[in-house]
Design an enzyme around this catalytic site. Structure first.
Site: not given
Ligand code: HDE
Length: 707
Positions: A89, A162
């Protein structure tokens, strides 16, 4: 350097300290004032700078001196301007606004923001793509992040969602793998911001649980027209917990007030060239012009009984609950009404964390959510560089807060007083509150400690099929085309075949169509499935974008192509009708200055034809006058303007004199369908704009050969 306010009345006036003139800025800070009231340039330490054009040297051609502290500081700071981009993201765009609660939800939750009708809670929202880096294009085929931070009176609540209600994987331990696979390949570092490559499809074809999500990302949901026309989903099942400690399961949905809309793939590719910032420009322009985008928060509420009887596991993030089965209930609205003052300070530094929940909201055991709750704190420390990232204004709570956390890098807010622990004998500092504090829902858990996947997560194809059969014919065609395109970029034949074997478990016609388009000589056998695909799931119309089209042109944009001599009456009628529809327009002309209209008035242009291709508009009007046609028809960009608008199934209005341009672009008289509307005068102009609520002429699509 902060912009200094001219010293006048309310903001402070001018003070003289040691012969320096000082003025107070808007934030109360002092600026040194040079002659003519221009603020004096200073170092970060506040020292006035005499020359910012030349570094300190011995003689005009001599070496630069290391004692040049101004130069050193300036370059030092510049060299450290970047922080790590988000590992996923990375490309995003945010805006401020508020959430307004419709009515009290105290029956379901004790969360403070839901207690009072009409209560407004400040919000910050960041939209994003997943795979591309910070500087990538807006119209990549990708999932869009929809992350909402609500600054409630009981702490920040982040719904980090999302625009697609399901996800690729069932367990967080697979997240690094799926993300490694979709991002650029590690040896060659391409392709960027694209899933159309071997590694992605290799992983997917070996991961049957991804198939439902794949149907969504191959659909038009993955190429939205703008952030304003996207849905948002919390994805996981959460809990609402009321004051009596009773829990109700919940899924969060954000529904755009202006309806859903996407673009075509051919259009997306061209938008990326014409305006890589198409989505951010759209949000910026809308909010700056007072057209505040709005979403309704809707909740799917259900209890343990429903969860036990539902055919899929509500803890499985690769499944959704059809809206027809549990209709979402509107509970409030989210309005975005202010752009950040500074992109870096706010949008880049905002730190969303799924574990940020106020009392009254709780987690379920969804293994993806559980893993996320662990992950987001680490990422903030890595990116923002300090445990004190909550001291950054965008991340700080807007409610009273008090704790004993102290020190660390960049500690901005520091405790005062003696006691930095509790309990203490001095009556200082905060104490915990069993009544007000967060208490987890007291669920009872038991089981062997093992690395397991629940049996109830084993059906990987039934909802993929349900999604596919819920689409209109056109939308199904787009999915087939997207799969064909993506797999055509895969160089390893066995990966392509493996994907087709999964498609056979989803829909045989789809599999055959993609297989044929890829030139597969022999169809593979269907993939081994842990569970057979259910054929009895009814189509869910709520899953189609076109089925629930808004029937309004509101918030959309008309592109009006003009030339010297354009009919002023028709132009004015179009403008008025567009304004009435709550839409906007841009004028495209052979030169950016504009052109003279038929009545002698001057029409200012927004774009010259090269800079304003029709892919940037939702519909077009061709108001070219006779005298300008010869030159216009010579322009390939003018021909593309028309050919693309037609191929992308857009409504096209034209004056009689512009007909030759249509023909030159390959749109012959027999091609003129109900979406091509001749404008004889103001009356037709009005009628044309009324038609635009249909957004696209989908009936045209099967006959169109894209240019
Ligand atoms: Fe994320 N995700 N994600 N994700 N995610 C990040 O956090 C992570 C997942 C989502 O505008 C990171 O600050 C793991 C699902 C959004 O700043 C990180 C797993 C969904 C955003 C991270 C998921 C998301 C992130 C990277 C699997 C939808 C952007 C930078 C379990 C429901 C937020 C940060 C923004 C961002 C980890 C799966 C949505 C790396 C480990 C499912 C919208 O922490």
């Amino acid at each position: 350097m902060a912009k200094a306010k001219r010293p006048n009345g309310s903001t402070g006036g001018v003070a003289t300290v040691h012969d320096q003139k000082l003025a107070r800025g808007e934030g109360g800070e002092l600026h040194q004032i040079a002659a003519g009231d221009v603020p004096v340039l200073t170092t970060a330490q506040g020292g006035p700078v005499s020359d910012d054009q030349n570094s300190l040297k011995i003689g005009p051609r001599g070496p630069t001196l290391i004692e040049d502290f101004h130069f050193r500081e300036k370059i030092f700071h510049f060299d450290h301007e970047r922080i790590p981009e988000r590992v996923v993201h990375a490309r995003g765009y945010g805006a401020h606004g508020f959430f307004e609660n419709y009515k009290s939800l105290s029956k379901y939750t004790r969360a403070d923001l839901f207690q009072r009708e009409g209560e407004r809670t400040p919000a910050f929202v960041r939209f994003s793509t997943v795979a591309g880096s910070k500087g990538s294009v807006d119209l990549a085929r990708d999932v869009r992040g929809f992350a909402v931070k609500l600054y409630t009176q009981e702490g920040n609540w982040d719904i980090v969602g999302n625009n697609i209600p399901v996800f690729f994987i069932q367990d967080a331990i697979k997240f690094p793998d799926i993300i490694h696979a979709v991002k650029e390949e590690p040896d060659c570092a391409f392709p960027q911001a694209q899933s159309a490559h071997d590694n992605f499809w290799d992983f997917i074809s070996l991961t049957p649980e991804s198939m439902h999500m794949i149907m969504w990302v191959m659909s038009d949901r993955a190429i939205p027209r703008s952030f304003r026309f996207m849905e948002g989903f919390g994805v996981h099942t959460f809990r609402l917990v009321n004051a009596k400690n009773e829990s109700t399961f919940v899924k969060f949905h954000w529904k755009p007030k202006l309806g859903l809309q996407s673009v075509l793939w051919n259009e997306a590719v061209k938008i990326n060239g014409a305006d890589p910032d198409f989505h951010r420009r759209d949000l910026w322009t809308s909010i700056k012009s007072g057209n505040f985008p709005e979403w309704e928060l809707q909740l799917q509420l259900f209890d343990q009984n429903f969860a036990d009887g539902f055919e899929f596991d509500v803890l499985d993030p690769t499944k959704l609950i059809p809206e027809e089965l549990v209709p979402p209930i509107p509970v409030g609205r989210l309005v975005l009404d202010r752009m950040p003052d500074n992109f870096f300070a706010e949008t880049e530094q905002v730190a969303f964390m799924t574990q940020n929940v106020p009392p009254g909201i709780d987690f379920s055991n969804d293994p993806l959510l559980q893993g996320r709750n662990f992950s987001y704190l680490d990422t903030q420390l890595k990116r923002l560089g300090s445990t004190n990232f909550t001291h950054i204004p965008i991340n700080a709570p807007k409610c009273p807060f008090a704790h004993f956390q102290q020190d660390g890098h960049m500690a901005i807010r520091n405790p005062v007083g003696r006691a930095n622990y509790q309990p203490n004998s001095f009556g200082e500092g905060p104490r915990e509150s069993p009544q007000r504090g967060f208490t987890s829902f007291a669920d009872v858990e038991e089981g062997p400690k093992r690395r397991l996947r629940a049996e109830s997560f084993a059906d990987h194809y039934s909802q993929a099929r349900q999604f596919f059969i819920s689409q209109t014919m056109g939308e199904q065609r787009h999915i087939a085309n997207a799969l064909t395109f993506e797999l055509s970029k895969v160089k390893t034949p066995v990966i392509r075949e493996r994907m087709i074997s999964h498609l056979l478990n989803i829909d045989e016609t789809l599999a055959n169509k993609v297989g044929t388009a890829l030139g597969l000589k022999n169809m593979p056998k269907p993939a081994d499935a842990a569970m057979p695909t259910r054929q009895d799931l009814e189509p869910s119309p709520a899953l189609s974008i076109v089925e629930k089209g808004p029937q309004r042109f509101e918030g959309r944009k008309l592109g009006i192509l003009i030339t010297e001599g354009t009919d002023a009456a028709i132009l004015n009628a179009l403008k008025a009708a567009v304004a009435k529809a709550g839409a906007t327009f841009e004028i495209i002309a052979p030169t950016v200055t504009g052109a003279g209209a038929s009545d002698g008035s001057w029409i200012d242009a927004d774009q010259m034809i090269d800079g304003g291709p029709s892919v940037l508009y939702d519909a077009v009007a061709l108001l070219a006058a006779e005298g300008a046609m010869d030159d216009l028809m010579q322009e390939s960009t003018a021909r593309d303007f028309v050919a693309d608008a037609y191929a992308h199934c857009k409504f096209i209005a034209y004056v009689e004199t512009a007909l030759p341009l249509l023909e030159k672009a390959g749109v012959m008289s027999e091609d003129l369908d109900e979406g091509c509307i001749s404008l004889a005068g103001a009356k037709e102009a009005k009628a044309f704009v009324e038609e635009l609520g249909k957004l696209r002429v989908w009936g045209r699509e099967p006959n169109v050969k894209l240019p």
